[in-house]
Design a protein around this motif. Structure first.
Motif, PDB file in Angstrom:
ATOM      1  N   ILE A 172       0.731  -1.187   0.105  1.00  0.00           N
ATOM      2  CA  ILE A 172       0.086   0.006   0.187  1.00  0.00           C
ATOM      3  C   ILE A 172       0.778   1.237   0.040  1.00  0.00           C
ATOM      4  N   TRP A 173       2.154   1.219   0.505  1.00  0.00           N
ATOM      5  CA  TRP A 173       2.769   2.456   0.242  1.00  0.00           C
ATOM      6  C   TRP A 173       3.938   2.269  -0.919  1.00  0.00           C
ATOM      7  N   ILE A 278       2.410  14.858   5.257  1.00  0.00           N
ATOM      8  CA  ILE A 278       2.917  13.533   5.958  1.00  0.00           C
ATOM      9  C   ILE A 278       1.731  12.420   5.832  1.00  0.00           C
ATOM     10  N   LEU A 279       2.396  11.105   5.743  1.00  0.00           N
ATOM     11  CA  LEU A 279       1.349  10.196   5.708  1.00  0.00           C
ATOM     12  C   LEU A 279       1.447   9.621   7.006  1.00  0.00           C
ATOM     13  N   GLU A 280       0.415   9.661   7.734  1.00  0.00           N
ATOM     14  CA  GLU A 280       0.299   9.275   9.149  1.00  0.00           C
ATOM     15  C   GLU A 280      -0.497   7.923   9.043  1.00  0.00           C
ATOM     16  N   THR A 291      -4.016   0.918  10.751  1.00  0.00           N
ATOM     17  CA  THR A 291      -4.730   1.939   9.749  1.00  0.00           C
ATOM     18  C   THR A 291      -3.488   2.795   8.970  1.00  0.00           C
ATOM     19  N   SER A 292      -3.933   3.435   7.748  1.00  0.00           N
ATOM     20  CA  SER A 292      -2.745   4.227   7.005  1.00  0.00           C
ATOM     21  C   SER A 292      -3.722   5.088   6.358  1.00  0.00           C
ATOM     22  N   ASN A 293      -3.193   6.407   6.258  1.00  0.00           N
ATOM     23  CA  ASN A 293      -3.516   7.386   5.483  1.00  0.00           C
ATOM     24  C   ASN A 293      -2.968   6.581   4.120  1.00  0.00           C
ATOM     25  N   PRO A 294      -3.645   7.235   2.892  1.00  0.00           N
ATOM     26  CA  PRO A 294      -3.468   6.533   1.561  1.00  0.00           C
ATOM     27  C   PRO A 294      -2.017   7.194   0.956  1.00  0.00           C
ATOM     28  N   LEU A 295      -1.695   6.355   0.122  1.00  0.00           N
ATOM     29  CA  LEU A 295      -0.399   7.144  -0.570  1.00  0.00           C
ATOM     30  C   LEU A 295      -0.840   7.743  -1.751  1.00  0.00           C
ATOM     31  N   GLY A 305      -6.162   7.664   9.156  1.00  0.00           N
ATOM     32  CA  GLY A 305      -6.374   6.959   7.810  1.00  0.00           C
ATOM     33  C   GLY A 305      -7.596   5.672   7.825  1.00  0.00           C
ATOM     34  N   MET A 306      -7.411   4.802   6.965  1.00  0.00           N
ATOM     35  CA  MET A 306      -8.317   3.568   6.928  1.00  0.00           C
ATOM     36  C   MET A 306      -7.771   2.439   7.215  1.00  0.00           C
ATOM     37  N   PRO A 307      -8.362   1.585   7.927  1.00  0.00           N
ATOM     38  CA  PRO A 307      -7.895   0.122   8.329  1.00  0.00           C
ATOM     39  C   PRO A 307      -7.060  -0.629   6.906  1.00  0.00           C
ATOM     40  N   LEU A 308      -6.008  -0.988   7.189  1.00  0.00           N
ATOM     41  CA  LEU A 308      -5.251  -1.630   6.210  1.00  0.00           C
ATOM     42  C   LEU A 308      -6.100  -2.768   5.515  1.00  0.00           C
ATOM     43  N   PRO A 309      -5.583  -2.992   4.175  1.00  0.00           N
ATOM     44  CA  PRO A 309      -6.373  -4.454   3.641  1.00  0.00           C
ATOM     45  C   PRO A 309      -6.311  -5.551   4.410  1.00  0.00           C
TER      46      PRO A 309
END
Ligand code: MCA
Ligand code: AMP
Length: 483
Positions: A172-173, A278-280, A291-295, A305-309
């Motif tokens: 995802i990154w 910044i990607l938090e 979770t992660s904000n999107p790339l 951000g959203m839950p990881l896949p």
């Protein structure tokens, strides 16, 4: 197929054995072949010392390339790696030595450099190239995380937990073959050891491996790099440097932040300075990244951000019932990243992981209709200082044991550099100050030491007799920032 995490790394390394894996600030270091062979020598040294599959190896060592090779050696030989913060005092370490019952304890002096006992021994060995066959559920590491009871619990993470999380983040990154990471985090925690190194090992490209975060050095190295991972303190320190600007930052495709809340102001100031957001992301020792904000797509300041896949997430009430959109509740998660339980602590495991697999994180958040998560608080009494977790109860226990102390309450207050820092409010007269300071010095790592000790006659309590920490936090809000 061998589910040993090292087997997966090995296949990535094999894409180009001669590529550089880890380099120092001067560009010197190890290729993937050299890293693999050094880890195989450490594996031979471990075996010679009687370390077998499932044995715990506790390490409290400085951040060196040898330390990484030792970690990989544990993985490939099926031993369980147990990293400890280098700041821990002897008293703190003693607890882990009893709790984890290690076959081997590797201390600072054993790994201080290639001439130190264990390192020299490994160099003299012929490589043991075996990669022990592991199941995905076999435990690879135990990472201790402090508890609300004041005692640390060992979170058991399996080869499968670690691999699934690393593969997801790698995807995802959007890692690309020539990515270069600046690695300035410690390697005794999930962030520096797993998030940073595992993704880079899957990528098979170069990590600039620095002993610690030195802001001037990091700015100097930025033009050679494409990725930075850090705690919020990295970003506030970068912003404090006028020469950190859009030109200095332009080669980095995402700046990633986590381990502690990144203030929306920092996020905005960073964008104003560099033109980049910044990607938090958000994670926990027990589950790696959650979770992660999107790339690509919008990174929103103040959200994680959203839950990881592959990770299910719900905002729940105390009974695990999902709450309506927008209502704050506890984050519960389920997925391949969730740990296997606390080491030798089935009661605590059963308390935190529901029978159907949902793990109760203790973080309080809201989720919007798009699935974006915003952390709004913590159900656990926890202070996060510069990305290190500090449990007030542990400090209170040390202070309360000092003769003359009636009781104490430890709270986190704002701190310009570390985000939050420790203040201890102690009931007792000032005459006991020296005793309290001595107990803290001998019993607790430096980063847990209160920035201020305040002596009072009593603590504010509610009608139930419970100490009102929120009141204390408010009363002492400005003591470390001078506000
Ligand atoms: C150092 N000191 C601290 C901290 N770090 N005090 C409070 N909080 C801290 N975090 C103290 C030292 O004891 C010393 O005290 C003084 O500050 C300066 O120490 P120094 O070593 O020079 O500090 P530094 O090198 O500038 O370190 C600050 C830092 C570092 C860069 C913010 O703490 C750091 O790298 N933090 C990252 C932690 C991390 O990786 N967390 C991830 C956990 P004195 O001068 O009095 O002796 S994993 C996690 O949370 C989850 C899974 C996740 O989501 O990632
Ligand atoms: P640890 O015990 O070191 O694994 O710390 C995990 C805790 O750090 C989480 O439960 C959160 O409270 C906190 N944390 C991690 N990442 C973030 C983030 N991006 N924003 C806010 N809190 C975070």
């Amino acid at each position: 197929m061998n589910a040993n995490l090292y087997a997966r790394f090995y296949s990535s390394f094999a894409a180009d054995w001669d590529a550089l894996a880890l380099v120092d600030a001067g560009g010197n270091g190890l290729t993937f072949r050299e890293l693999d062979q050094l880890s195989a020598r450490f594996a031979a040294a471990l075996r010679a010392r009687g370390v077998g599959v499932g044995d715990r190896v506790i390490v409290q060592i400085e951040k060196t390339m040898g330390a990484v090779a030792l970690y990989l050696a544990c993985l490939r030989s099926g031993a369980i790696f147990v990293p400890l913060n280098t700041a821990y005092t002897q008293t703190e370490v003693d607890y882990f030595l009893i709790d984890a019952e290690p076959r081997l304890f590797v201390a600072m002096a054993d790994m201080a450099g290639p001439k130190a006992p264990l390192w020299a021994e490994a160099l003299a060995m012929s490589p043991d190239n075996e990669i022990v066959a592991s199941e995905a559920d076999d435990i690879a590491v135990i990472v201790y995380t402090s508890g609300t009871t004041g005692r640390s619990k060992g979170a058991m993470l399996s080869h499968g937990n670690l691999l699934s999380n690393a593969e997801t983040l790698h995807r995802i990154w959007g890692f690309v073959p020539d990515d270069v990471l600046i690695h300035a985090l410690p390697i005794f925690h999930v962030h520096g050891l797993f998030v940073a190194l595992h993704t880079m090992f899957l990528n098979g490209s170069k990590t600039i491996f620095l002993p610690k975060f030195d802001v001037a050095q990091v700015i100097g190295l930025m033009p050679q790099a494409t990725l930075l991972m850090g705690v919020p303190t990295f970003y506030t320190r970068l912003l404090a440097e006028p020469r950190f600007d859009a030109a200095a930052a332009c080669t980095i495709r995402p700046f990633i932040s986590g381990s502690a809340p990144l203030h929306a102001e920092t996020h905005k100031a960073f964008e104003a300075r560099t033109g980049m957001r910044i990607l938090e992301r958000y994670g926990m020792t027990e589950a790696g990244m959650i979770t992660s904000n999107p790339l690509t797509g919008e990174r929103v300041a103040g959200t994680v951000g959203m839950p990881l896949p592959g990770v299910e997430l719900r905002i729940a009430d105390g009974d695990g019932k999902a709450l309506p959109i927008g209502e704050p509740g506890v984050i519960e998660i389920r997925g391949p990243n969730v740990f296997k339980g606390y080491w030798r602590n089935p009661e605590k495991t059963a308390e935190d992981i529901r029978a159907d697999g949902w793990f109760i994180t203790g973080d309080i958040a809201t989720e919007d209709a798009q699935g974006r998560v915003t952390i709004v608080g913590r159900a656990k009494d926890l202070i996060i200082s510069g990305g290190y977790n500090i449990y007030p109860k542990e400090i209170e226990d040390v202070i309360d044991a000092v003769p003359g102390v009636v009781e104490s309450a430890v709270v986190g207050v704002p701190h310009a550099d570390f985000g939050e820092a420790v203040v201890a409010i102690v009931v007792g007269d000032g005459a006991i100050q020296a005793g309290v300071e001595a107990a803290i010095a001998s019993g607790l790592a430096r980063f847990k030491h209160p920035g201020r000790l305040i002596f009072v006659e009593d603590l504010p309590r509610n009608a139930m007799g419970k100490v009102q920490k929120a009141v204390l936090r408010q009363s002492y809000d400005g003591v470390l920032t001078g506000k």
